[in-house]
Design a protein around this motif. Structure first.
Motif, PDB file in Angstrom:
ATOM      1  N   TYR A 156       0.812  -1.216   0.000  1.00  0.00           N
ATOM      2  CA  TYR A 156       0.000   0.000   0.000  1.00  0.00           C
ATOM      3  C   TYR A 156       0.849   1.272   0.000  1.00  0.00           C
ATOM      4  CZ  TYR A 156      -4.251  -2.678   1.193  1.00  0.00           C
ATOM      5  OH  TYR A 156      -5.328  -3.530   1.196  1.00  0.00           O
ATOM      6  N   ALA A 158       3.296   3.749  -1.764  1.00  0.00           N
ATOM      7  CA  ALA A 158       3.568   4.101  -3.160  1.00  0.00           C
ATOM      8  C   ALA A 158       5.066   4.109  -3.469  1.00  0.00           C
ATOM      9  CB  ALA A 158       2.954   5.469  -3.470  1.00  0.00           C
ATOM     10  N   ASP A 159       5.376   4.243  -4.726  1.00  0.00           N
ATOM     11  CA  ASP A 159       6.766   4.258  -5.179  1.00  0.00           C
ATOM     12  C   ASP A 159       7.583   5.418  -4.603  1.00  0.00           C
ATOM     13  OD1 ASP A 159       6.338   1.960  -6.653  1.00  0.00           O
ATOM     14  OD2 ASP A 159       6.052   3.031  -8.552  1.00  0.00           O
ATOM     15  N   THR A 165      -0.676   4.112  -2.120  1.00  0.00           N
ATOM     16  CA  THR A 165      -1.183   3.776  -3.453  1.00  0.00           C
ATOM     17  C   THR A 165      -2.699   3.983  -3.460  1.00  0.00           C
ATOM     18  OG1 THR A 165      -1.616   1.482  -2.841  1.00  0.00           O
ATOM     19  CG2 THR A 165       0.596   1.985  -3.737  1.00  0.00           C
TER      20      THR A 165
END
Length: 173
Positions: A156, A158-159, A165
């Motif tokens: 969950y 993010a990058d 996310t």
């Protein structure tokens, strides 16, 4: 219709649209247009934001912590100490209770980051969450343990290694 006030940093900004979607027809959702950043910033703005949210609030859901524990803002140390963080949380609670004495408050714990995230670390986040949990326990404030939710589901994150996310935002909502 009652309003749910969401106060907090960019994690809140991420899950706010999904929260509004989930509550459509049951409650309005208010959140400040701006990022509420660190606890001292929230203390500065809380009265104005709650006034903007209105008097008929069902609940005030609030978080701070990522900015407070961030090392980027203050060299190699967190922006504030865990003790300063806890004291500021108590002051925010006092402001909320002054303006909305009968409105329930829910505090959301600070979410974890990827282990290699350079600006925050999970040990410091854990210490800040421990301080927040003591304050909230002392003040009889309900906890929304977003930290546990995201820790169980690291996908969950993010990058960018800190935000959630779309799936993480949906779960947080």
């Amino acid at each position: 219709m009652k309003t749910v006030a969401l106060i907090g940093d960019s994690i809140r900004i991420g899950y706010q649209p999904e929260t509004a979607r989930l509550l459509r027809g049951r409650a309005a959702v208010y959140g400040p247009a701006e990022n509420c950043r660190f606890a001292l910033y929230t203390l500065w703005g809380i009265s104005a934001w709650l006034k903007e949210a209105g008097k008929d609030l069902a609940v005030i859901h609030w978080n701070n912590g990522l900015w407070d524990s961030c090392r980027r803002l203050h060299g190699h140390e967190p922006f504030v100490t865990a003790e300063e963080y806890g004291n500021t949380l108590r002051r925010i609670i006092a402001q909320i209770r002054f303006s909305h004495p009968d409105t329930p408050i829910i505090f959301a714990t600070t979410t974890p980051v990827w282990p290699d995230y350079i600006e925050n670390d999970n040990a410091t986040i854990g210490a800040f969450n421990a301080r927040a949990l003591r304050v909230m326990s002392d003040e009889n404030i309900e906890i929304n343990d977003l930290h546990a939710l995201i820790t169980k589901n690291p996908s969950y994150i993010a990058d960018d290694k800190i935000h959630l996310t779309p799936q993480g935002c949906a779960a947080a909502a």
